[in-house]
Design a protein around this motif. Structure first.
Motif, PDB file in Angstrom:
ATOM      1  N   TRP A 101     -16.206 -19.329 -32.559  1.00  0.00           N
ATOM      2  CA  TRP A 101     -14.859 -18.818 -32.331  1.00  0.00           C
ATOM      3  C   TRP A 101     -14.588 -17.591 -33.185  1.00  0.00           C
ATOM      4  CZ3 TRP A 101     -12.295 -20.199 -28.250  1.00  0.00           C
ATOM      5  CH2 TRP A 101     -12.507 -21.461 -27.691  1.00  0.00           C
ATOM      6  N   HIS A 102     -14.049 -16.575 -32.548  1.00  0.00           N
ATOM      7  CA  HIS A 102     -13.578 -15.392 -33.255  1.00  0.00           C
ATOM      8  C   HIS A 102     -12.242 -15.724 -33.911  1.00  0.00           C
ATOM      9  CE1 HIS A 102     -11.891 -11.329 -33.775  1.00  0.00           C
ATOM     10  NE2 HIS A 102     -13.145 -10.893 -33.762  1.00  0.00           N
ATOM     11  N   ALA A 103     -11.933 -15.024 -34.975  1.00  0.00           N
ATOM     12  CA  ALA A 103     -10.672 -15.278 -35.684  1.00  0.00           C
ATOM     13  C   ALA A 103      -9.459 -15.079 -34.788  1.00  0.00           C
ATOM     14  CB  ALA A 103     -10.576 -14.372 -36.905  1.00  0.00           C
ATOM     15  N   ASP A 104      -9.588 -14.273 -33.732  1.00  0.00           N
ATOM     16  CA  ASP A 104      -8.475 -14.019 -32.826  1.00  0.00           C
ATOM     17  C   ASP A 104      -8.367 -15.043 -31.700  1.00  0.00           C
ATOM     18  OD1 ASP A 104      -7.666 -11.831 -34.300  1.00  0.00           O
ATOM     19  OD2 ASP A 104      -8.813 -10.401 -33.109  1.00  0.00           O
ATOM     20  N   GLY A 105      -9.194 -16.102 -31.741  1.00  0.00           N
ATOM     21  CA  GLY A 105      -9.009 -17.209 -30.823  1.00  0.00           C
ATOM     22  C   GLY A 105      -9.776 -17.159 -29.524  1.00  0.00           C
ATOM     23  N   TYR A 106     -10.827 -16.370 -29.441  1.00  0.00           N
ATOM     24  CA  TYR A 106     -11.662 -16.382 -28.246  1.00  0.00           C
ATOM     25  C   TYR A 106     -13.116 -16.589 -28.652  1.00  0.00           C
ATOM     26  CZ  TYR A 106     -12.244 -11.457 -29.609  1.00  0.00           C
ATOM     27  OH  TYR A 106     -12.481 -10.298 -30.325  1.00  0.00           O
ATOM     28  N   ALA A 107     -13.928 -16.971 -27.681  1.00  0.00           N
ATOM     29  CA  ALA A 107     -15.322 -17.291 -27.958  1.00  0.00           C
ATOM     30  C   ALA A 107     -16.161 -16.020 -28.059  1.00  0.00           C
ATOM     31  CB  ALA A 107     -15.876 -18.192 -26.868  1.00  0.00           C
ATOM     32  N   ILE A 108     -17.159 -16.081 -28.929  1.00  0.00           N
ATOM     33  CA  ILE A 108     -18.142 -15.010 -29.045  1.00  0.00           C
ATOM     34  C   ILE A 108     -19.523 -15.643 -29.157  1.00  0.00           C
ATOM     35  CG2 ILE A 108     -16.561 -13.349 -30.096  1.00  0.00           C
ATOM     36  CD1 ILE A 108     -17.759 -14.067 -32.815  1.00  0.00           C
ATOM     37  N   ALA A 109     -20.545 -14.834 -29.101  1.00  0.00           N
ATOM     38  CA  ALA A 109     -21.913 -15.343 -29.154  1.00  0.00           C
ATOM     39  C   ALA A 109     -22.198 -16.033 -30.479  1.00  0.00           C
ATOM     40  CB  ALA A 109     -22.893 -14.194 -28.941  1.00  0.00           C
ATOM     41  N   ALA A 110     -23.074 -17.023 -30.426  1.00  0.00           N
ATOM     42  CA  ALA A 110     -23.521 -17.696 -31.642  1.00  0.00           C
ATOM     43  C   ALA A 110     -24.419 -16.754 -32.441  1.00  0.00           C
ATOM     44  CB  ALA A 110     -24.283 -18.965 -31.266  1.00  0.00           C
ATOM     45  N   ASP A 111     -24.595 -17.074 -33.696  1.00  0.00           N
ATOM     46  CA  ASP A 111     -25.434 -16.223 -34.550  1.00  0.00           C
ATOM     47  C   ASP A 111     -26.885 -16.218 -34.095  1.00  0.00           C
ATOM     48  OD1 ASP A 111     -23.323 -15.448 -36.191  1.00  0.00           O
ATOM     49  OD2 ASP A 111     -23.574 -17.167 -37.524  1.00  0.00           O
ATOM     50  N   THR A 112     -27.368 -17.357 -33.612  1.00  0.00           N
ATOM     51  CA  THR A 112     -28.733 -17.452 -33.099  1.00  0.00           C
ATOM     52  C   THR A 112     -28.703 -18.146 -31.749  1.00  0.00           C
ATOM     53  OG1 THR A 112     -29.109 -19.565 -34.243  1.00  0.00           O
ATOM     54  CG2 THR A 112     -29.747 -17.539 -35.399  1.00  0.00           C
ATOM     55  N   VAL A 113     -29.604 -17.755 -30.860  1.00  0.00           N
ATOM     56  CA  VAL A 113     -29.677 -18.369 -29.532  1.00  0.00           C
ATOM     57  C   VAL A 113     -31.122 -18.746 -29.230  1.00  0.00           C
ATOM     58  CG1 VAL A 113     -27.672 -17.127 -28.635  1.00  0.00           C
ATOM     59  CG2 VAL A 113     -29.948 -16.129 -28.372  1.00  0.00           C
TER      60      VAL A 113
END
Length: 305
Positions: A101-113
């Motif tokens: 989760w981004h601090a602004d409340g939406y999803a972002i990519a994980a650090d590793t995939v």
């Protein structure tokens, strides 16, 4: 076997996404005799596990959550009456990419995939897997996510890209004839959440004293990215007669959805309409006749089927 006259294709990222956003629509069209095909892009291997006794299935332990969710989606489809469910490229071809989760409340990519994470898949290869389905099923209507995937999840965004690209490629007569006869999808929709309905639902929750469901959302304040302003909506499918089927399908996902969670709380306080009415934005094709509120009431409206 003769194909149904009306055929709907839905492309979703993980098990449970289809039920939350489009479950009532799917159940309604199944009952009406339309062909309903669901393509799920990943098995949701990186999902959070809400059942303590199943935590051993987590990706950082036994890594068997995807197989478990395979059973959950089968149960959900049985509840909705959907008999044509497919995994993009076959089960396990693409893996849940995970998110944070981004601090602004939406999803972002994980650090590793993972190496075969869906979000990192070759777009043409993944689209070709869907082109083959499109040309086989020959749907008049396609439903997928908007360009932000509703809330930013990288797999939702990739599902949007794959669905939109595959729709274009499938219509080209000279493109990959080995994948089937060309087919142009007449209407494409992005699923949406009505701003006015969301505000009404939140207000009902707060009036009932529930301050924890959808925590941080103010009925009169800014809403998350997955909420769509009503003026951008094109269609509403009234599936309130199938709301209990949708709830049953949601209950089929105990690892992902809790019975005392926000989805069920909203339904309890607002009634069937909050999850039985599902909204869409048209992005390709022409809108058909509309109802009294200025929205199409049938995704096949205006089509000669």
């Amino acid at each position: 076997m003769t194909a149904p006259d009306r055929r709907l294709l839905l492309v979703h990222a993980h098990p449970d996404d289809e039920t939350i956003g489009t479950g009532a629509t799917m159940a309604r069209y199944v009952e009406e005799g339309a062909g309903v095909t669901l393509v799920t892009c990943t098995a949701g291997e990186m999902g959070e596990i809400l059942v303590p006794e199943l935590e051993h299935l987590a990706a950082d332990r036994e890594d068997k959550l995807g197989e478990h969710r395979r059973g959950e989606i089968a149960d959900a489809m049985a509840a909705l009456g959907v008999t044509d469910h497919r995994w993009l490229g076959g089960f396990g071809t693409y893996r849940d990419s995970g998110m944070q989760w981004h601090a602004d409340g939406y999803a972002i990519a994980a650090d590793t995939v993972h190496d075969n994470a869906f979000s990192a898949a070759d777009l043409t290869k993944a689209a070709n897997d869907l082109v083959q389905v499109v040309r086989e099923v020959r749907p008049q209507v396609l439903v997928t996510y908007d360009e932000f995937g509703g809330y930013g999840h990288p797999d939702h965004i990739q599902a949007h890209r794959v669905a939109m690209y595959a729709a274009q490629l499938a219509a080209v007569p000279s493109y990959r004839p080995d994948l089937g006869e060309p087919w142009r999808i007449a209407k494409i929709y992005w699923s949406a959440m009505s701003e006015s309905r969301m505000r009404e639902g939140l207000r009902a929750l707060r009036d009932a004293g529930d301050t924890t469901s959808f925590e941080g959302m103010d009925p009169d304040g800014p809403l998350p990215h997955f909420v769509t302003a009503d003026e951008h909506l094109t269609a509403v499918v009234d599936g309130t007669a199938h709301a209990e089927q949708k709830m049953a399908a949601m209950r089929a996902y105990p690892t992902q959805i809790t019975l005392d969670g926000p989805f069920f709380a909203l339904s309890n306080n607002k009634g069937d309409s909050v999850w039985g009415e599902e909204f869409f934005r048209i992005v390709a094709g022409e809108p058909g006749p509309v109802g009294g509120d200025g929205l199409e009431t049938d995704l096949f409206a205006g089509l000669d089927v």
